[in-house]
Every structure is written in structure tokens, then in C-alpha cells.
Design an enzyme around this catalytic site. Structure first.
Site, PDB file in Angstrom:
ATOM      1  N   LYS A  31       1.569 -10.712 -18.244  1.00  0.00           N
ATOM      2  CA  LYS A  31       2.506 -10.605 -19.502  1.00  0.00           C
ATOM      3  C   LYS A  31       3.789  -9.829 -19.368  1.00  0.00           C
ATOM      4  CE  LYS A  31      -0.346  -9.332 -22.630  1.00  0.00           C
ATOM      5  NZ  LYS A  31      -1.616  -9.206 -22.116  1.00  0.00           N
ATOM      6  N   ARG A  79     -12.183  -4.628 -21.347  1.00  0.00           N
ATOM      7  CA  ARG A  79     -10.799  -5.029 -21.939  1.00  0.00           C
ATOM      8  C   ARG A  79     -10.881  -6.637 -22.097  1.00  0.00           C
ATOM      9  NH1 ARG A  79      -6.192  -2.926 -18.479  1.00  0.00           N
ATOM     10  NH2 ARG A  79      -4.953  -3.784 -20.022  1.00  0.00           N
TER      11      ARG A  79
HETATM   12  P1  AMP Z   1      -1.204  -3.429 -22.742  1.00  0.00           P
HETATM   13  O1  AMP Z   1      -0.138  -2.783 -22.048  1.00  0.00           O
HETATM   14  O2  AMP Z   1      -0.566  -4.360 -23.697  1.00  0.00           O
HETATM   15  O3  AMP Z   1      -2.347  -4.288 -21.807  1.00  0.00           O
HETATM   16  O4  AMP Z   1      -1.841  -2.461 -23.756  1.00  0.00           O
HETATM   17  C1  AMP Z   1      -2.725  -1.416 -23.302  1.00  0.00           C
HETATM   18  C2  AMP Z   1      -3.541  -0.858 -24.422  1.00  0.00           C
HETATM   19  O5  AMP Z   1      -3.129  -0.450 -25.635  1.00  0.00           O
HETATM   20  C3  AMP Z   1      -4.554  -1.804 -24.825  1.00  0.00           C
HETATM   21  O6  AMP Z   1      -5.884  -1.892 -24.085  1.00  0.00           O
HETATM   22  C4  AMP Z   1      -5.034  -1.256 -26.348  1.00  0.00           C
HETATM   23  O7  AMP Z   1      -5.867  -0.169 -26.036  1.00  0.00           O
HETATM   24  C5  AMP Z   1      -3.771  -0.724 -26.855  1.00  0.00           C
HETATM   25  N1  AMP Z   1      -2.785  -1.870 -27.285  1.00  0.00           N
HETATM   26  C6  AMP Z   1      -1.706  -2.313 -26.978  1.00  0.00           C
HETATM   27  N2  AMP Z   1      -1.249  -3.214 -27.996  1.00  0.00           N
HETATM   28  C7  AMP Z   1      -2.293  -3.164 -28.888  1.00  0.00           C
HETATM   29  C8  AMP Z   1      -2.409  -3.868 -30.139  1.00  0.00           C
HETATM   30  N3  AMP Z   1      -1.650  -5.101 -30.602  1.00  0.00           N
HETATM   31  N4  AMP Z   1      -3.520  -3.668 -30.981  1.00  0.00           N
HETATM   32  C9  AMP Z   1      -4.451  -2.876 -30.443  1.00  0.00           C
HETATM   33  N5  AMP Z   1      -4.279  -1.918 -29.375  1.00  0.00           N
HETATM   34  C10 AMP Z   1      -3.525  -2.382 -28.511  1.00  0.00           C
END
Ligand code: AMP
Length: 217
Positions: free
Chosen positions: A13, A172
Site C-alpha cells: 500500500k 496484524r
Molecule cells: P500501517 O502503516 O497502515 O500498516 O499502520 C500501522 C499501524 O498503525 C497499524 O497496525 C495500527 O496499529 C495503526 N493504524 C493505522 N491506521 C489505522 C486505522 N485506520 N485504524 C486503527 N489503527 C490504525
């Protein structure tokens, strides 16, 4: 154009988000990046969010919806935006609908990058990010020329805290399946869902995304 980019952790992503945002000149809004910044700065919200992130869990909806509502209300979002990693729950998707209605905006597409589980675990546990310019590398699939050093800016490469352990990666993924998968049906019903095969090179994935977006524009 207003886009949501979704897909399991490790689907690519972040990489695709940068390519789409640059190509369509729209704002890239990543909730993961916003939370990581808050953790680095040591704000109250960062401390709270950091606990959930370390455990591979989602940050509570009220916190997440709050920061996105605040960000989307900024004038620079009027040029169009790409949401990367938000929404991740039905509650967040419903809140996004309300936020956009309040701003007299709509969503134009929800792009889902699909990749099989075993590939995702391998991708997540080998991922490296530049501490300076945030370029993403991979130990096996996309190594830097010099180990531990960014090709673009020379800063050191780091592994994300929530990427290191296989157990956290698996957690995750489980969280994603339970809480985020239902979004695909939600957006399919609204005729917004575009499925893309993420098991190819980043340029091939991007070409398919482009093709779909051209058809929408
Ligand atoms: P990412 O970089 O999008 O994989 O996000 C890393 C971490 O941030 C995730 O594993 C969640 O703990 C938190 N996080 C990011 N976006 C969200 C969201 N929309 N809702 C809840 N937690 C989020």
C-alpha cells in the site's frame, strides 16, 4: 479525485500510495505514518497509539476517526486525496461517509490490493524503511545497494517496530481479516470497489491501478 487504498499489511500500500499520489497530484494521507510520527514526537496520543501498534492491534476508532476528520478538513485536501490505511473498520468507513458529506465531498474509488497470506508474512518481516526519506526496501526482494543505507538519500534503513516478529505479523494479518475484510463488501455494495492483483512488480500493479482510475475519471 478522492481515493481509499486498502489491502492487508505487506500488500504494498505504501509504495502504491506514493506512486498514485505523485501521478494524480493528490495528497497522500497515511494514518500509519501519522501515528508513527506521533510516537516519535512522544505526544500523549502517540504514547497511547504506540501500545496498540506494538501489539499489532488497531488504534481505537475514536482516536483514529478524530485525526482523519481533522486532516480532511484542511484546505490542501480540496485538490483530492488518497487515504492509505484508513478506513480499517466498518465504523471508520461510516464515519468517513459522514465526514465527506459534511465537507460536500465524495469518494471516487476504493482500491484493494490483494496478496496471499504466506507472501505477506515474508514481505512484512523483511521490510526496511529509510529513516530519512521513508523509501521502502526489502531484504530479499528489493535490497539497497549498500546494506543498511538508503540509495536515494544515504540515511540509515530501519525495520518498523511492528514488522520484526513473525508473531506480530501474523497477528496484524488476523486483525486485518477480522476487522478490515468486511469493508470490501461495504464498498462493493456502493459500487466503489476495484480489486487489483498485488502479487506482481510495483510497476505492473501501478499500471493496473492506473487503468482502473482512467476508466473512472
Ligand atoms: P500501517 O502503516 O497502515 O500498516 O499502520 C500501522 C499501524 O498503525 C497499524 O497496525 C495500527 O496499529 C495503526 N493504524 C493505522 N491506521 C489505522 C486505522 N485506520 N485504524 C486503527 N489503527 C490504525
Amino acid at each position: 479525485m478522492n481515493i481509499v487504498l486498502t489491502g492487508p499489511p505487506g500488500a504494498g500500500k505504501g509504495t502504491q500510495a506514493e506512486m498514485i499520489a505523485a501521478s494524480y497530484k493528490i495528497l497522500h494521507i497515511s494514518t500509519g505514518d501519522m501515528f508513527r510520527e506521533a510516537v516519535e514526537k512522544g505526544t500523549d496520543m502517540g504514547r497511547k497509539a504506540g501500545e496498540f501498534m506494538k501489539a499489532g492491534q488497531l488504534v481505537p476508532d475514536d482516536v483514529t476517526i478524530g485525526i482523519v476528520a481533522e486532516r480532511l478538513a484542511q484546505p490542501d485536501c480540496e485538490q483530492g486525496f488518497l487515504l492509505d490505511g484508513f478506513p480499517r473498520t466498518i465504523k471508520q468507513a461510516e464515519a468517513l461517509d459522514d465526514i465527506l458529506t459534511g465537507l460536500s465531498q465524495t469518494l471516487h474509488a476504493v482500491i484493494n490490493i490483494a496478496v496471499p497470506d504466506e507472501v505477506l508474512i515474508e514481505r512484512m518481516t523483511g521490510r526496511l524503511t529509510c529513516s530519512g526519506c521513508k523509501t521502502i526496501y526489502h531484504r530479499t526482494f528489493q535490497p539497497p545497494q549498500v546494506e543498511g543505507v538508503c540509495d536515494k538519500c544515504g540515511s540509515s534503513l530501519q525495520q518498523r517496530g511492528d514488522d520484526t516478529a513473525v508473531d506480530t505479523a501474523k497477528n496484524r494479518l488476523a486483525v486485518y481479516k477480522k476487522q478490515t475484510n468486511p469493508l470490501l463488501e461495504y464498498y462493493k455494495q456502493k459500487n466503489l470497489l476495484v480489486n487489483v492483483n498485488g502479487q506482481r512488480s510495483k510497476d505492473e500493479v501501478f499500471a493496473e491501478i492506473r487503468q482502473n482510475l482512467e476508466a473512472i475519471q
